[in-house]
Write an enzyme that holds these catalytic residues in place. Structure first.
Site, short mmCIF file in Angstrom:
data_model
loop_
_atom_site.label_atom_id
_atom_site.label_comp_id
_atom_site.label_asym_id
_atom_site.label_seq_id
_atom_site.Cartn_x
_atom_site.Cartn_y
_atom_site.Cartn_z
N GLY A 194 11.50 6.39 21.86
CA GLY A 194 10.88 5.83 23.06
C GLY A 194 10.70 6.90 24.12
N ARG A 227 7.56 15.28 16.95
CA ARG A 227 6.96 13.94 17.07
C ARG A 227 5.51 14.09 17.50
NH1 ARG A 227 10.86 9.93 17.62
NH2 ARG A 227 9.15 8.54 17.10
N GLN A 326 15.94 -0.47 15.44
CA GLN A 326 15.95 -0.36 16.90
C GLN A 326 15.97 -1.72 17.57
OE1 GLN A 326 13.73 1.26 14.86
NE2 GLN A 326 13.03 3.19 15.76
N ASP A 367 3.38 3.80 22.13
CA ASP A 367 3.58 5.25 22.13
C ASP A 367 2.37 5.95 22.71
OD1 ASP A 367 6.15 6.36 20.42
OD2 ASP A 367 5.63 4.30 20.00
N ASN A 377 1.64 2.00 18.21
CA ASN A 377 3.04 1.68 18.44
C ASN A 377 3.77 1.63 17.10
OD1 ASN A 377 5.13 1.04 20.39
ND2 ASN A 377 5.13 -1.04 19.56
N LYS A 378 5.05 1.33 17.14
CA LYS A 378 5.89 1.27 15.95
C LYS A 378 5.22 0.47 14.83
CE LYS A 378 9.62 1.64 13.42
NZ LYS A 378 10.07 2.93 12.88
#
Length: 471
Positions: A194, A227, A326, A367, A377-378
């Site tokens: 995050g 990342r 998570q 993200d 996103n995830k």
């Protein structure tokens, strides 16, 4: 012979130090520097001021700065450097000369004044008497442990300490890093995620702050490579490197410049969290069931906390988010810590829970969001958005900010992690090593499935992002 006001200003400028707005930006967060705002109180009320500036009426300088005056202010007896400024630099030139004449030594003024500061993007507080968004909403009292900035990442005594989210909620421990490579490995190994990666990364730069520009650039590249989808991290690193480069040019401490820039960014970000959270909290209705995905960080969590404080009774449904869980380890405990009911579900339950009628809104972090409205996103966010759309449930995504390099989905690089991570859960093997696997970490949700993007300009349509200056 009488002199014009311009002649007086020119004479003053010849005898005093003048700094540029860029130099002032480096100094703004330095505790050894005091900015002094000389403008009329009506100007402050209408326009705001530089964060942390001390206000002094222009006509009082000779009395407030003179130790022999009955009106002497002790602030001028400190060892700090004083930076005077007014609207355009004329009053501050005369005031700096007057202060110098009565004995103030470590003093300068900012050329171009507050007007140029604003034009060149300098930070500005709310108008005089107002509070910052974070202070106004009281967010620091609402934050659960895991998103308190001091528990995310910090630099101490040559080391970087990162909140180990792999161990939360069973333990509240900091992961110790002694080098940039240690920080890079921690980010890669999911010690944090995050907002954690960018906070860990920028603090890592302090480890090599005195090793020169090439060392800082190499550190930045090593950290970004961990990342590639996390553009927030690369943008924050570039902001800090720019401050470091400017400090190096001006002969100012690079380490102090990095430290001050990190604090400035962090303050701005948490103010923006408060603004976005307030906007989303106003959309949440009493009795809502809210589905999320992965860990929505402070913005999402604060929107729930503010809604609860507003008297709304809400229930969160939290998928566990494999393979690192998570949702189970971070999101659900954080929501529970805030006194809000959280129901943990597995990643394959959202459609069923929606059909049962328990979900009224689907809300996640992001993200990154492209300028044309695609939400990255995830992994798993996209399939939930499609399902929510089919059940007439609106999907809202929190923006962390704007990245004009990501115009469309084609500009997104999806990170593929080691497939071995899919063959286990929290270190426990779930299948044999010879089984094939894939782990794309993120997915991309098209704007047609997004009811609104939560920005500092409010909750807006994903199709209008290109028209908004700041998200």
């Amino acid at each position: 012979m009488a002199k014009t006001s311009k002649e007086l200003v020119d004479e003053a400028n010849a005898e005093i130090e003048t700094i540029t707005v860029d130099q002032a930006k480096i100094m703004i967060d330095d505790p050894k520097v005091t900015f002094v705002d000389l403008r009329d109180v009506r100007e402050l009320t209408a326009e705001g001021t530089i964060p942390g500036a001390y206000h002094m009426p222009r006509g009082m300088i000779e009395f407030w700065a003179d130790p022999e005056s009955p009106y002497y202010k002790k602030i001028f007896g400190s060892d700090n450097k004083f930076v005077f400024y007014c609207k355009s630099g004329w009053r501050s030139a005369l005031a700096t000369k007057a202060a110098q004449d009565v004995g103030v030594k470590n003093i300068c003024h900012m050329g171009g004044g507050f007007g140029k500061w604003v034009k060149e993007g300098g930070a500005v507080t709310a108008p005089r008497g107002g509070k910052s968004p974070a202070e106004k909403e009281g967010i620091y009292d609402l934050l659960p442990f895991v998103v308190n900035p001091n528990n995310i990442a910090r630099y101490e005594n040559g080391k970087v300490f990162i909140g180990d989210r792999r161990k939360y909620p069973f333990a509240k421990e900091m992961y110790e890093c002694e080098s940039v490579s240690d920080v890079a490995k921690a980010i890669k190994d999911m010690v944090t995620q995050g907002s954690g990666p960018w906070m860990a990364a920028v603090n890592a730069l302090r480890m090599v702050s005195n090793d020169g520009p090439e060392a800082l650039k190499a550190a930045r590249d090593e950290l970004v490579a961990t990342r590639p989808t996390n553009t927030a991290m690369s943008l924050r690193l570039d902001e800090v490197l720019a401050a470091a480069a400017l400090a190096d040019e001006q002969g100012i401490s690079v380490n102090d410049a990095i430290k001050n820039k990190i604090e400035s960014i962090k303050t701005t970000i948490y103010d923006n969290y408060a603004i976005r959270a307030r906007a989303m909290a106003d959309v949440i209705d009493d009795g809502d069931g809210i589905l999320t995905m992965c860990f929505g960080e402070a913005g999402f969590l604060l929107s729930l906390a503010l809604a609860k404080r507003d008297g709304k009774n809400i229930t969160a449904y939290v998928p566990e988010t494999r393979p690192y869980l998570q949702g189970a380890k971070l999101t659900a405990p954080s929501i529970t810590e805030m006194g809000i009911e959280a129901n943990l579900i597995t990643d394959n339950m959202p459609a069923h829970v929606m059909r049962e009628g328990h979900i009224n809104k689907y809300i996640t972090a992001a993200d990154l969001i492209t300028v044309d409205g695609h939400v990255c996103n995830k992994i798993g966010t996209y399939q939930n958005a499609i399902t929510a759309f089919d059940h007439n449930i609106p999907y809202f995504a929190f923006a962390w900010g704007r990245d004009d390099n990501k115009l469309t989905r084609d500009d997104i690089e999806i990170e593929e992690r080691d497939p071995a991570e899919i063959r286990q859960a929290l270190g426990q093997a779930t299948t044999i090593d010879t089984v094939g696997a894939r782990y794309p970490t993120f997915d991309i949700t098209p704007p047609k499935y997004v009811a609104g993007v939560v920005t500092t300009s409010g909750v807006v349509s994903p199709y209008t992002l290109k028209n908004i200056k700041d998200w």
